[in-house]
Write an enzyme that holds these catalytic residues in place. Structure first.
Site, PDB file in Angstrom:
ATOM      1  N   GLU A   2       4.309  -6.404   4.627  1.00 30.83           N
ATOM      2  CA  GLU A   2       4.044  -7.828   4.418  1.00 30.83           C
ATOM      3  C   GLU A   2       4.647  -8.290   3.095  1.00 30.83           C
ATOM      4  O   GLU A   2       4.119  -7.992   2.018  1.00 30.83           O
ATOM      5  CB  GLU A   2       2.539  -8.107   4.433  1.00 30.83           C
ATOM      6  CG  GLU A   2       1.882  -7.833   5.765  1.00 30.83           C
ATOM      7  CD  GLU A   2       2.410  -8.737   6.867  1.00 30.83           C
ATOM      8  OE1 GLU A   2       2.678  -9.931   6.609  1.00 30.83           O
ATOM      9  OE2 GLU A   2       2.567  -8.240   8.000  1.00 30.83           O
ATOM     10  N   GLU A   5      -5.050 -12.836   1.415  1.00 34.05           N
ATOM     11  CA  GLU A   5      -3.788 -12.447   2.050  1.00 34.05           C
ATOM     12  C   GLU A   5      -4.011 -11.288   3.014  1.00 34.05           C
ATOM     13  O   GLU A   5      -3.433 -11.263   4.108  1.00 34.05           O
ATOM     14  CB  GLU A   5      -2.741 -12.074   1.000  1.00 34.05           C
ATOM     15  CG  GLU A   5      -1.379 -11.770   1.588  1.00 34.05           C
ATOM     16  CD  GLU A   5      -0.768 -12.968   2.302  1.00 34.05           C
ATOM     17  OE1 GLU A   5      -0.396 -12.824   3.492  1.00 34.05           O
ATOM     18  OE2 GLU A   5      -0.647 -14.038   1.682  1.00 34.05           O
ATOM     19  N   GLU A  30      -3.250 -12.511  11.622  1.00 30.27           N
ATOM     20  CA  GLU A  30      -1.934 -12.585  12.249  1.00 30.27           C
ATOM     21  C   GLU A  30      -1.668 -11.372  13.133  1.00 30.27           C
ATOM     22  O   GLU A  30      -1.130 -11.505  14.238  1.00 30.27           O
ATOM     23  CB  GLU A  30      -0.845 -12.710  11.182  1.00 30.27           C
ATOM     24  CG  GLU A  30      -0.845 -14.051  10.478  1.00 30.27           C
ATOM     25  CD  GLU A  30       0.213 -14.152   9.395  1.00 30.27           C
ATOM     26  OE1 GLU A  30       0.841 -13.130   9.040  1.00 30.27           O
ATOM     27  OE2 GLU A  30       0.423 -15.271   8.903  1.00 30.27           O
TER      28      GLU A  30
END
Length: 122
Positions: free
Chosen positions: A29, A70, A77
């Site tokens: 990420e 995050e 996601e």
């Protein structure tokens, strides 16, 4: 204590899973990697500029808030992507809301840093 060995083993395993998650987020990420890399010098700045332990804790918690949101956004996601690659209104909504959470955490962190560094007088 009966069962304490199993509980310790469970904690060790949970720690391993957590570290695997951090490694995965950092390696895959870009946003999380950037936030961590930007935070590292800020941690040093916080240690230098904080007038006391409370200020240091506040500055570090503000950074951690961004990391935490995050990580949660990445989890959202990933779960949405697991369901399927096709576009869906609710999938997009979930991802947008997760992204908004990161944005809010980043703004709050910035405001906290501004307030602490200006001692609230700015």
């Amino acid at each position: 204590m009966k069962g304490s060995g199993a509980e310790i083993q469970r904690l060790v395993e949970a720690g391993r899973f957590s570290m695997a998650g951090l490694r995965s987020a950092f390696s895959s990420e870009a946003a999380f990697r950037l936030e961590v890399l930007v935070s590292l010098p800020l941690i040093i700045v916080a240690i230098v500029v904080a007038d006391n332990a409370l200020e240091l804790a506040i500055l570090l918690i503000a950074l951690a808030l961004v990391w935490i949101t995050e990580l949660l956004n990445t989890a959202i996601e990933t779960a949405v992507d697991r369901i399927g690659p096709e576009s869906h209104l609710l999938s997009g909504k979930a991802k947008d809301i997760g992204s908004a959470a990161v944005f809010v955490a980043s703004v709050v962190a910035g405001l906290v840093w501004l307030l602490v560094l200006t001692d609230g007088s700015g």
